[in-house]
Structures are given as structure tokens and as C-alpha cells.
Design a protein around this motif. Sequence first.
Motif, PDB file in Angstrom:
ATOM      1  N   THR A  40       0.822  -1.217   0.000  1.00  0.00           N
ATOM      2  CA  THR A  40       0.000   0.000   0.000  1.00  0.00           C
ATOM      3  C   THR A  40       0.857   1.270   0.000  1.00  0.00           C
ATOM      4  N   VAL A  41       0.186   2.390  -0.188  1.00  0.00           N
ATOM      5  CA  VAL A  41       0.877   3.683  -0.255  1.00  0.00           C
ATOM      6  C   VAL A  41       1.697   3.935   1.006  1.00  0.00           C
ATOM      7  N   VAL A  42       1.071   3.733   2.168  1.00  0.00           N
ATOM      8  CA  VAL A  42       1.773   3.986   3.426  1.00  0.00           C
ATOM      9  C   VAL A  42       3.000   3.090   3.540  1.00  0.00           C
ATOM     10  N   ARG A  43       2.851   1.834   3.215  1.00  0.00           N
ATOM     11  CA  ARG A  43       3.956   0.883   3.327  1.00  0.00           C
ATOM     12  C   ARG A  43       5.090   1.236   2.364  1.00  0.00           C
ATOM     13  N   LEU A  47       8.905   2.626   3.367  1.00  0.00           N
ATOM     14  CA  LEU A  47      10.163   2.046   2.887  1.00  0.00           C
ATOM     15  C   LEU A  47      10.997   3.113   2.194  1.00  0.00           C
ATOM     16  N   GLY A  48      10.318   3.939   1.386  1.00  0.00           N
ATOM     17  CA  GLY A  48      11.021   5.011   0.684  1.00  0.00           C
ATOM     18  C   GLY A  48      11.744   5.939   1.655  1.00  0.00           C
ATOM     19  N   ILE A  49      11.055   6.314   2.722  1.00  0.00           N
ATOM     20  CA  ILE A  49      11.637   7.215   3.728  1.00  0.00           C
ATOM     21  C   ILE A  49      12.897   6.606   4.328  1.00  0.00           C
ATOM     22  N   LEU A  50      12.828   5.327   4.646  1.00  0.00           N
ATOM     23  CA  LEU A  50      14.000   4.671   5.231  1.00  0.00           C
ATOM     24  C   LEU A  50      15.119   4.517   4.206  1.00  0.00           C
ATOM     25  N   GLU A  61      10.008   9.286  14.174  1.00  0.00           N
ATOM     26  CA  GLU A  61      10.665  10.106  13.155  1.00  0.00           C
ATOM     27  C   GLU A  61      10.038   9.784  11.785  1.00  0.00           C
ATOM     28  N   VAL A  62       9.842   8.511  11.533  1.00  0.00           N
ATOM     29  CA  VAL A  62       9.179   8.077  10.305  1.00  0.00           C
ATOM     30  C   VAL A  62       7.766   8.650  10.271  1.00  0.00           C
ATOM     31  N   LEU A  63       7.113   8.586  11.417  1.00  0.00           N
ATOM     32  CA  LEU A  63       5.735   9.078  11.504  1.00  0.00           C
ATOM     33  C   LEU A  63       5.649  10.559  11.148  1.00  0.00           C
ATOM     34  N   GLU A  64       6.628  11.341  11.621  1.00  0.00           N
ATOM     35  CA  GLU A  64       6.660  12.773  11.297  1.00  0.00           C
ATOM     36  C   GLU A  64       6.674  12.983   9.783  1.00  0.00           C
ATOM     37  N   ARG A  65       7.504  12.176   9.131  1.00  0.00           N
ATOM     38  CA  ARG A  65       7.615  12.274   7.680  1.00  0.00           C
ATOM     39  C   ARG A  65       6.303  11.900   6.988  1.00  0.00           C
ATOM     40  N   LEU A  66       5.672  10.857   7.497  1.00  0.00           N
ATOM     41  CA  LEU A  66       4.395  10.427   6.918  1.00  0.00           C
ATOM     42  C   LEU A  66       3.337  11.510   7.106  1.00  0.00           C
ATOM     43  N   LYS A  67       3.352  12.156   8.268  1.00  0.00           N
ATOM     44  CA  LYS A  67       2.408  13.229   8.570  1.00  0.00           C
ATOM     45  C   LYS A  67       2.499  14.335   7.527  1.00  0.00           C
ATOM     46  N   LEU A  68       3.741  14.729   7.217  1.00  0.00           N
ATOM     47  CA  LEU A  68       3.973  15.800   6.247  1.00  0.00           C
ATOM     48  C   LEU A  68       3.291  15.507   4.926  1.00  0.00           C
ATOM     49  N   GLU A  69       3.193  14.222   4.623  1.00  0.00           N
ATOM     50  CA  GLU A  69       2.609  13.836   3.341  1.00  0.00           C
ATOM     51  C   GLU A  69       1.166  13.375   3.491  1.00  0.00           C
ATOM     52  N   GLU A  70       0.584  13.683   4.644  1.00  0.00           N
ATOM     53  CA  GLU A  70      -0.823  13.365   4.893  1.00  0.00           C
ATOM     54  C   GLU A  70      -1.120  11.872   4.869  1.00  0.00           C
ATOM     55  N   LEU A  71      -0.076  11.097   5.112  1.00  0.00           N
ATOM     56  CA  LEU A  71      -0.306   9.656   5.264  1.00  0.00           C
ATOM     57  C   LEU A  71      -0.237   9.377   6.756  1.00  0.00           C
ATOM     58  N   GLY A  72      -1.366   9.160   7.365  1.00  0.00           N
ATOM     59  CA  GLY A  72      -1.400   8.799   8.783  1.00  0.00           C
ATOM     60  C   GLY A  72      -0.690   9.758   9.713  1.00  0.00           C
ATOM     61  N   SER A  73      -1.142   9.802  10.942  1.00  0.00           N
ATOM     62  CA  SER A  73      -0.586  10.754  11.897  1.00  0.00           C
ATOM     63  C   SER A  73      -0.436  10.146  13.286  1.00  0.00           C
ATOM     64  N   LYS A  74      -0.895   8.952  13.500  1.00  0.00           N
ATOM     65  CA  LYS A  74      -0.859   8.340  14.813  1.00  0.00           C
ATOM     66  C   LYS A  74       0.120   7.159  14.842  1.00  0.00           C
ATOM     67  N   PRO A  75       0.745   6.919  15.993  1.00  0.00           N
ATOM     68  CA  PRO A  75       1.772   5.870  16.081  1.00  0.00           C
ATOM     69  C   PRO A  75       1.435   4.544  15.393  1.00  0.00           C
ATOM     70  N   PRO A  76       0.235   4.004  15.603  1.00  0.00           N
ATOM     71  CA  PRO A  76      -0.019   2.690  14.993  1.00  0.00           C
ATOM     72  C   PRO A  76       0.186   2.667  13.480  1.00  0.00           C
ATOM     73  N   GLY A  83       6.046  -2.811  10.758  1.00  0.00           N
ATOM     74  CA  GLY A  83       5.861  -4.244  11.030  1.00  0.00           C
ATOM     75  C   GLY A  83       5.775  -5.047   9.745  1.00  0.00           C
ATOM     76  N   PHE A  84       5.018  -4.522   8.801  1.00  0.00           N
ATOM     77  CA  PHE A  84       4.904  -5.191   7.499  1.00  0.00           C
ATOM     78  C   PHE A  84       6.261  -5.302   6.819  1.00  0.00           C
ATOM     79  N   LEU A  85       6.989  -4.207   6.831  1.00  0.00           N
ATOM     80  CA  LEU A  85       8.292  -4.172   6.158  1.00  0.00           C
ATOM     81  C   LEU A  85       9.298  -5.105   6.844  1.00  0.00           C
ATOM     82  N   LEU A  86       9.220  -5.169   8.162  1.00  0.00           N
ATOM     83  CA  LEU A  86      10.092  -6.080   8.914  1.00  0.00           C
ATOM     84  C   LEU A  86       9.791  -7.529   8.571  1.00  0.00           C
ATOM     85  N   GLU A  87       8.510  -7.855   8.635  1.00  0.00           N
ATOM     86  CA  GLU A  87       8.072  -9.230   8.373  1.00  0.00           C
ATOM     87  C   GLU A  87       8.532  -9.731   7.017  1.00  0.00           C
ATOM     88  N   ASN A  88       8.534  -8.830   6.071  1.00  0.00           N
ATOM     89  CA  ASN A  88       8.871  -9.240   4.720  1.00  0.00           C
ATOM     90  C   ASN A  88      10.317  -8.959   4.332  1.00  0.00           C
TER      91      ASN A  88
END
Lengths: 166, 166
Positions: A40-43, A47-50, A61-76, A83-88
Motif C-alpha cells: 500500500t501507499v503507506v507501506r 520504505l522510501g523514507i528509510l 521520526e518516520v511518523l513525522e515524515r508520513l504526517k507531512l505527506e498526509e499519510l497517517g498521523s498516529k503511532p499505529p 511491522g509489514f516491512l520487517l516481516e517481509n
Amino acid sequence: MNKQKAQPVVGFSQHDHRRCVKKALKEADDYCELNQLRFTVVRRRTLGILLESHMAMGAYEVLERLKLEELGSKPPIAYRALGFLLENGFIHRIERLNAFVACSHPGSTHHPAFLICSDCGSVAEAAVSPNSDALSQTAEQSGFQIEHTTIEAEGQCPDCLQQVES
Amino acid sequence: MNKQKAQPVVGFSQHDHRRCVKKALKEADDYCELNQLRFTVVRRRTLGILLESHMAMGAYEVLERLKLEELGSKPPIAYRALGFLLENGFIHRIERLNAFVACSHPGSTHHPAFLICSDCGSVAEAAVSPNSDALSQTAEQSGFQIEHTTIEAEGQCPDCLQQVES
DNA sequence: TTAGTATTGATATAACATAACATTTTTTAC
DNA sequence: GTAAAAAATGTTATGTTATATCAATACTAA
């Protein structure tokens, strides 16, 4: 010095980073398509951010970056994507830093080891072959069955060492 | 299998634990006296608490125990005592668990490696000699100067493996 | 198209850790 | 022996990392 063959290190050398990021994302696209994973876009963006950094980044820190791009704003949001990226196997977790870093050799299962520079914070990943190290031998000897290993070294990277000298 | 000599493991074997704890505390007493370190009640008791278990314990878990004995009640109390014990090599920190465990080979400087059972939570410490492993070789090859290593393996201990089989 | 599943959104809270400053205890110097 | 300095402890507050839970939405397959 011991002459046993050592593994190549990625991270402390010059390279075309833009191209490197693009290539890694493409590989992730392919892998997910092949394995019917929902990249998905968030996932993908997580990965792109990292990938854009050779530094390990904390989840917030990742979350801050996602916020800037209006992708999610809360820790989960961040933790789920991570978690998805780790698993795979697209990223690894650096325990000493409570942080995450993009994998340098995605695709193949491996036992990663990390060299963490305490001055500049850069993280290099080295692939350590399983069963070749003292830990595996000790485990086998005592009847312990290893499922996952954490191997991290903290110290000074070549660049920072040189800066101190000069 | 590789026949290189491996290190002994403490933790997955029977032993007279009461005596083991007493001996370790005595050694710590002696070490502190010799090095003019102030082995205060809180510090000594904190080490005792960790010694009484082969499990790693979180700081707040240790704090609960200290509270029961009217030794401090706030986080800094536990973290300071743990900090002192870490600095002086009486205990180690397990990064994967955010927890602490008493050292199995106090007195000598060493690069500890840990085998963590994900079923029962027990932790065994193995001394891995520096410069013998793939990580050190990789570091040396790339010009990275290691100051501290974190080596942890998670899996099943011999006891838990046997319980599954039977 | 609808039932099931996976993902995301949102709130709340748990778990781990330290900064800052006051107080007490121990050590050292005189 | 006492004062000054240093170390340790007590206390408040807050920072950082991570997850449980449930509601809403989007995707998948029958």
C-alpha cells in the motif's frame, strides 16, 4: 589477523543514491506482486523514507515524515507499516537504537549484522553467514535452537575516524 | 559442523543457586572494596535481585522488588543502581528485551553473547572472544572501529525443546 | 453483491527511560 | 572535629517508544 573471508559492507561508500532508492523500491514492488502482498501507499512510502537515509530512523521520526505527506498521523500507522516491512525483510530493526533501517540485501534470507557509528549515526549492514560464528557454535553445543540473531556493533565509522585524525 | 572451540554457557544447567548468588555478591563486595566503589545497599540489593533469577528483568520489575523492601520507589532509583552495575560489569543489558541480567563471568572484561529462550524467558550468557567472529572481521576490513558489541540470539532453550518433544 | 478479510483511523494507555533539582550521606582537606 | 566538596538518594515531572482496542473503510473472492 584472522584471514577468514569477510562479507562486503554497504553504507560507508559513495553511490548514486537516487538510483539506489528507486531500484530498491522496484524490487519491493516486484516481490510484493509475486507474493501477493499488499504494498500500500503507506507501506511503500515508509520504505522510501528509510531508503532515502543510511541512518536508522525511529518510528516517531518516520511518523513525522508520513504526517507531512498526509499519510497517517498516529503511532499505529507507522508501527504497522514498519511491522509489514520487517516481516517481509525489507527493513531491519536496530535494537540498540530502537530504530529501523532499510535492508541492504533484500530478497534473500540472511542474518544481518550492523555497524553503527556513534558519531554520525550511520548504519552499515553486513551479511554474516549463519553457523559460522562463535554464537551459533555455542548454541549448538548447548542444545539451544536459534531462531533469530541480533548482531550489532557500535563504534566509529571510517569517515568519522578520519575526521578526528585530520 | 565447524569444530572451532566454543565457549561454555552458564544458565541452562542445574546448580546450587543459593550458593551461586552468595558467591557472586561476595565477589562484587571484594571488587568494589578493591576499586573503592561504593557498593551501597540499593546497588547490592539490585544485583542480588538480578542474581536470584536467570531471567532478564525489566527496570520496573526490579523497582517493584526494591519497593517491597523499602529501598526506593521511583524509576531513577532503579535506573541509577542498574547504571552503576552496568558500568562496573556486574550486569548486562539485553537490548531485545529492554531488560537486565546478572553477568555470568564478572571480573573479566569480555564480549558477552546471549541466548534468550522465547518460551521460558531464561537467558544464558556465553563469552565470545573478540576478533574471532565474522563481525569483527567485516569491521576491520571496512575500517570501522568497534567499541561495543551486542550479540543476542532468540530461540528455544534445551529444556523447552525437550518439553515440546515429550 | 455480499460476505469475509485486510487495512487504516483514532483513542487511550502501557512500558521504558531520563532531566532537573532538592536533600542527605560520605569523603576529603584543613 | 568541622567545613567544604563530592557522591548518592529522593522526588517531581516529563520524554520516548510501543501496543491494545474498537470503529470505519477498502479490497478480495465467492
